[in-house]
Each structure stands twice: as structure tokens, then as C-alpha cells.
Scaffold this active site. Structure first.
Site, mmCIF file in Angstrom:
data_model
loop_
_atom_site.group_PDB
_atom_site.id
_atom_site.type_symbol
_atom_site.label_atom_id
_atom_site.label_comp_id
_atom_site.label_asym_id
_atom_site.label_seq_id
_atom_site.Cartn_x
_atom_site.Cartn_y
_atom_site.Cartn_z
ATOM 1 N N HIS A 13 88.084 -31.364 47.048
ATOM 2 C CA HIS A 13 88.226 -30.078 46.349
ATOM 3 C C HIS A 13 88.604 -29.000 47.364
ATOM 4 O O HIS A 13 88.036 -28.954 48.467
ATOM 5 C CB HIS A 13 86.907 -29.636 45.693
ATOM 6 C CG HIS A 13 86.392 -30.555 44.638
ATOM 7 N ND1 HIS A 13 86.990 -30.705 43.404
ATOM 8 C CD2 HIS A 13 85.309 -31.367 44.619
ATOM 9 C CE1 HIS A 13 86.297 -31.568 42.685
ATOM 10 N NE2 HIS A 13 85.279 -31.995 43.392
ATOM 11 N N ASP A 30 85.802 -36.466 38.088
ATOM 12 C CA ASP A 30 86.786 -35.512 38.621
ATOM 13 C C ASP A 30 87.648 -36.164 39.695
ATOM 14 O O ASP A 30 88.684 -35.610 40.084
ATOM 15 C CB ASP A 30 86.124 -34.223 39.134
ATOM 16 C CG ASP A 30 84.993 -34.456 40.108
ATOM 17 O OD1 ASP A 30 84.281 -35.470 39.965
ATOM 18 O OD2 ASP A 30 84.802 -33.621 41.008
ATOM 19 N N TYR A 39 79.315 -23.837 47.225
ATOM 20 C CA TYR A 39 79.414 -25.279 46.977
ATOM 21 C C TYR A 39 78.252 -26.004 47.658
ATOM 22 O O TYR A 39 77.575 -26.835 47.050
ATOM 23 C CB TYR A 39 80.757 -25.742 47.537
ATOM 24 C CG TYR A 39 81.196 -27.143 47.227
ATOM 25 C CD1 TYR A 39 82.100 -27.389 46.201
ATOM 26 C CD2 TYR A 39 80.773 -28.222 47.992
ATOM 27 C CE1 TYR A 39 82.547 -28.673 45.936
ATOM 28 C CE2 TYR A 39 81.210 -29.504 47.733
ATOM 29 C CZ TYR A 39 82.104 -29.721 46.704
ATOM 30 O OH TYR A 39 82.549 -30.999 46.450
ATOM 31 N N HIS A 84 80.820 -29.411 36.044
ATOM 32 C CA HIS A 84 79.558 -30.141 35.812
ATOM 33 C C HIS A 84 78.922 -29.638 34.528
ATOM 34 O O HIS A 84 77.760 -29.206 34.524
ATOM 35 C CB HIS A 84 78.569 -29.937 36.976
ATOM 36 C CG HIS A 84 78.862 -30.775 38.187
ATOM 37 N ND1 HIS A 84 78.345 -30.476 39.423
ATOM 38 C CD2 HIS A 84 79.595 -31.892 38.358
ATOM 39 C CE1 HIS A 84 78.757 -31.375 40.303
ATOM 40 N NE2 HIS A 84 79.521 -32.244 39.671
ATOM 41 N N HIS A 125 77.553 -36.560 47.332
ATOM 42 C CA HIS A 125 76.295 -36.222 46.698
ATOM 43 C C HIS A 125 75.847 -37.199 45.635
ATOM 44 O O HIS A 125 74.865 -36.923 44.911
ATOM 45 C CB HIS A 125 76.410 -34.819 46.081
ATOM 46 C CG HIS A 125 77.379 -34.763 44.926
ATOM 47 N ND1 HIS A 125 77.002 -34.305 43.700
ATOM 48 C CD2 HIS A 125 78.664 -35.160 44.791
ATOM 49 C CE1 HIS A 125 78.031 -34.373 42.869
ATOM 50 N NE2 HIS A 125 79.048 -34.878 43.515
ATOM 51 N N ASP A 141 83.749 -35.169 48.313
ATOM 52 C CA ASP A 141 83.149 -33.872 47.979
ATOM 53 C C ASP A 141 82.673 -33.107 49.220
ATOM 54 O O ASP A 141 82.583 -31.877 49.199
ATOM 55 C CB ASP A 141 81.967 -34.064 47.029
ATOM 56 C CG ASP A 141 82.402 -34.322 45.597
ATOM 57 O OD1 ASP A 141 83.429 -33.761 45.178
ATOM 58 O OD2 ASP A 141 81.707 -35.082 44.899
ATOM 59 N N HIS A 161 84.441 -42.025 45.393
ATOM 60 C CA HIS A 161 83.332 -41.469 44.591
ATOM 61 C C HIS A 161 83.758 -41.581 43.129
ATOM 62 O O HIS A 161 84.866 -41.179 42.769
ATOM 63 C CB HIS A 161 83.142 -40.013 45.019
ATOM 64 C CG HIS A 161 82.178 -39.208 44.232
ATOM 65 N ND1 HIS A 161 81.059 -39.744 43.641
ATOM 66 C CD2 HIS A 161 82.147 -37.876 43.951
ATOM 67 C CE1 HIS A 161 80.397 -38.767 43.028
ATOM 68 N NE2 HIS A 161 81.039 -37.633 43.187
ATOM 69 N N GLU A 189 82.611 -40.210 40.344
ATOM 70 C CA GLU A 189 82.499 -39.105 39.376
ATOM 71 C C GLU A 189 83.902 -38.820 38.828
ATOM 72 O O GLU A 189 84.892 -38.873 39.569
ATOM 73 C CB GLU A 189 81.899 -37.864 40.048
ATOM 74 C CG GLU A 189 81.425 -36.848 39.030
ATOM 75 C CD GLU A 189 80.486 -35.776 39.622
ATOM 76 O OE1 GLU A 189 80.336 -35.701 40.858
ATOM 77 O OE2 GLU A 189 79.905 -35.027 38.816
HETATM 78 FE FE1 FEO Z 1 81.012 -35.392 42.809
HETATM 79 FE FE2 FEO Z 1 83.889 -33.725 42.959
HETATM 80 O O1 FEO Z 1 82.697 -34.961 42.272
#
Ligand code: FEO
Length: 395
Positions: free
Chosen positions: A225, A83, A192, A23, A145, A164, A79, A81
Site C-alpha cells: 500500500h 486487498d 497505519y 477493513h 499483520h 502490508d 498475504h 487478505e
Molecule cells: Fe492485510 Fe493490505 O491487507
């Protein structure tokens, strides 16, 4: 190289051993991370999430070692994002019409990130994809999130793909929770939660209770993750419910920045006073300029109270402590008390500014704080120790 999770599900993600910052610079990842992508082959062939963009080429190559991309029937983008969506563009380049299942917010974000008008299939909670042996059911999880986040439940193997949620930034050659060091795993899972999910704790509680009410059998939780929760997956759900419920331990965190050690001396004297008043309280002391900010934030997450110290400079406070306090405000901790302290030479606004930060962060301010002129002498340190004692009594 994919790793089979069940007869029908294969992990096709990427372990990122060298990641140290995530991030941007918001999150330190001492143990690296992984971007978990899963391939489901059950009549139809479905990809759940992809990986971070820098690994796009090697991910696509590894995927092609598993299957011909022409065999893919759909992608589920839980999601947007990058990643997790980082390889979408390359897959779409090879398969322009591939259906991409995501939420309505997911469409907006993917378009915003990739500027492509692709074959989006918008789904809501309860929508399904029927496979040969079971059903994929989508569960929207907004703000867990990001606004677009959703989970996917696969009935044939009783797996919750949680994106996530329940993740850890934790690189390992192992894929399952029961294979790794439990202290390391929980340290990363807690960090996390503290640094990413704390502001959304109300949504965490609501979503978990909503899912528990469905009484779905659950063999595994597969996050995007870190490792998969295979052994007793309910353990991380129970832990999340505790973390989401205004979590605190019998701990006080003291965090400060110090130019010439005066504020450090105050911090340590206050810590001694706390221990004198109640030896059972765990006191943890950090210099904000020298310790990892996300570790400090995790300790604040675990604390029932915080003492934040700053020296006064140029009518303000240092960037190390103000930067940390800005992050503290964003995380919206609940059920915590606080006060400020610090040394000064002439104008002395430091503790007032720190107190304002703490109030904005939602802390209950216990008192007006304590400041000391120049380097604290024995008498001043005794006052600090007394301040620590009084602080404990006021909790
Ligand atoms: Fe919110 Fe692992 O990206």
C-alpha cells in the site's frame, strides 16, 4: 498501465483514489490507498501479490497489456487478505495450474476465502526461487499483520517486498517516497502503524532485527500500500523500531463524549489544569462522536497518558466512547497511563465503566477519576482543573 521500478520489476497495481473506509468501517482512508502488485521479469516471470477484488477486471486487463498471462511462471501471494489476493481466482481461472507461492497459513486462508484447491507451493523462511540475475528469498512474518504474512527479498535489485509492512493508505500519482509531501506520507505511515500494527509491536521488533542481522543490501522497500521507500529506505525501518518500542511523546490526549456539553466543559477544564501544571505537555482534546476514530487512536498512540470522559446514560456509556474504547483495548497500547471523568444526572456509573475499559486496555490507572453532577459550575470546573494538575504530577 505498468510503471517500471527497475529494468526487471514493474509496478502493476491499482491506485484507489476514492477509498474512504477500509477493513469494513475499521479504518478511515482520507487519502485513499493503493494495492501494489509487482511483476518481476528475470528469466522467469513472477507476479508479487494482486489487488482488491472490486478492481479485479481492470487489473487483469492492465496485466494483459503488459504480458500474455500464459507467460506467467508463478504468483507469490505474500498475504491472503483480499486487498492483495483479490484477483487470484481470475488468474487461476485462466491459468489453472499456475504455482502460487505462499506460507502454510496462506494456503489455509486462501482456501477459506476462495474455496479453491489450487497449485500451492508452500514456502518457509529461507526458501528461494532462483532467477536469471538474482534470487527471491522468502521471509515468514507471522502476525505482521496476519498469520500468513511473509516478505520477499529480491537480490538482483536489492528490493524487499514487504506486503502490508511499511505501507500507507495513501493514493498518489507518484510511486516513491521522495516524490510526495513528507508530512502527509508520515501522517499516513504513522496512522497505519498505530491502527494496524500496534498490537504486533513485539513481532515488528523481532522481525526487523532478524532481517537487519542478515545485512542485506537494500535499495528499496516495496510495500503493498502507498509509495515505495526508495530514498533512504532505512528511514522507515528506524521509524518502525521507534514506534514498536512503547512509543510516546510528551502528549496527553483527552477524549470524551458529551450529551449536553457538561462532559466537554470538564474535558477542557482538565486540559487547562494539565497545561497549568506543565505547559510543555501537548494537550489534544477530541469529542469521540465528532472526530475521526482512527485519528484519535493515532493521537492516543502518540501520548504518554489518556483521559477518557463519558456521561452516564441508562446505567452505561454512549456508543461513541464505548466503541472507541473497545478499539483502544484491541490495540493493546503499552506504557501509557490513564484516568476517567464524566458528568452524570443520577446513577453515575460512567467513570467506573470507562476505568474498566482502560484497565482492560492495559493502561496504568492513575486514580479513580472525577465525576460531576449535572452541569459543572465554576467550583466544579476548578476541581476539574485541579484534577488535571494532580494527574500530571502523578505521571
Ligand atoms: Fe492485510 Fe493490505 O491487507
Amino acid at each position: 498501465m505498468g510503471k517500471p521500478i527497475t529494468d526487471r520489476v514493474t509496478w502493476v497495481g491499482k491506485v484507489d483514489w476514492e477509498l474512504k473506509r477500509f477493513h469494513g468501517d475499521e479504518y478511515s482512508t482520507d487519502h485513499g490507498s493503493s494495492y501494489n502488485s509487482y511483476l518481476i521479469r528475470d528469466g522467469k516471470t513472477i507476479l508479487v501479490d494482486t489487488v482488491w477484488q472490486p478492481f479485479e477486471a481492470e487489473y487483469i486487463q492492465a496485466l494483459k497489456d503488459e504480458l500474455d498471462l500464459a507467460e506467467l511462471d508463478a504468483i507469490i501471494c505474500q498475504h491472503a487478505e483480499i486487498d492483495h489476493s483479490g484477483a487470484l481466482a481470475e488468474i487461476v481461472r485462466e491459468r489453472p495450474d499456475i504455482p502460487i507461492y505462499c506460507t502454510a497459513n496462506g494456503v489455509k486462508i486462501i482456501k477459506g476465502m476462495f474455496h479453491g484447491d489450487w497449485n500451492f507451493q508452500v514456502v518457509k523462511t529461507g526458501d528461494t526461487i532462483e532467477l536469471e540475475s538474482g534470487t527471491l528469498t522468502f521471509v515468514e512474518a507471522p502476525m505482521l499483520h496476519w498469520p500468513d504474512t511473509m516478505f520477499t527479498y529480491y537480490s538482483a535489485d536489492e528490493i524487499l517486498f514487504s506486503n502490508d509492512g511499511f505501507g500507507q493508505h495513501y493514493a498518489s500519482q507518484f510511486r516513491y517516497n521522495d516524490e510526495v509531501d513528507q508530512a502527509e506520507l508520515y501522517r499516513e505511515a504513522r496512522k497505519y502503524y498505530a491502527n494496524i500494527l500496534t498490537p504486533f509491536s513485539a513481532q515488528v521488533t523481532r522481525k526487523i532485527n532478524e532481517i537487519l542481522a542478515l545485512n542485506l543490501p537494500l535499495k528499496m522497500i516495496c510495500p503493498s500500500h502507498g509509495v515505495i521507500w526508495r530514498e533512504n529506505p532505512a528511514q522507515i525501518i528506524e521509524q518502525y523500531l521507534k514506534w514498536a518500542d512503547k512509543f510516546q511523546q510528551n502528549q496527553i490526549t483527552i477524549v470524551y463524549d458529551s450529551m449536553w456539553h457538561s462532559t466537554r466543559l470538564m474535558a477542557e477544564a482538565i486540559g487547562s489544569g494539565i497545561s497549568k501544571a506543565d505547559p510543555s505537555i501537548e494537550v489534544k482534546i477530541f469529542n469521540a462522536a465528532k472526530s475521526d476514530k482512527n485519528d484519535i487512536l493515532t493521537e492516543i498512540f502518540c501520548s504518554k497518558a489518556v483521559l477518557a470522559g463519558a456521561y452516564t446514560i441508562n446505567n452505561g456509556i454512549s456508543y461513541a466512547i464505548s466503541g472507541l474504547l473497545e478499539m483502544v483495548c484491541g490495540l493493546k497500547f503499552k506504557n501509557k497511563k490513564a484516568a476517567a471523568f464524566g458528568s452524570y444526572g443520577w446513577s453515575g456509573e460512567g467513570i467506573k465503566l470507562v476505568t474498566e475499559f482502560l484497565r482492560r486496555g492495559g493502561f496504568e490507572i492513575v486514580n479513580d477519576g472525577i465525576k460531576q453532577l449535572w452541569k459543572p459550575d465554576e467550583a466544579a470546573l476548578e476541581q476539574c482543573s485541579k484534577f488535571g494538575e494532580e494527574f500530571v504530577k502523578a505521571l
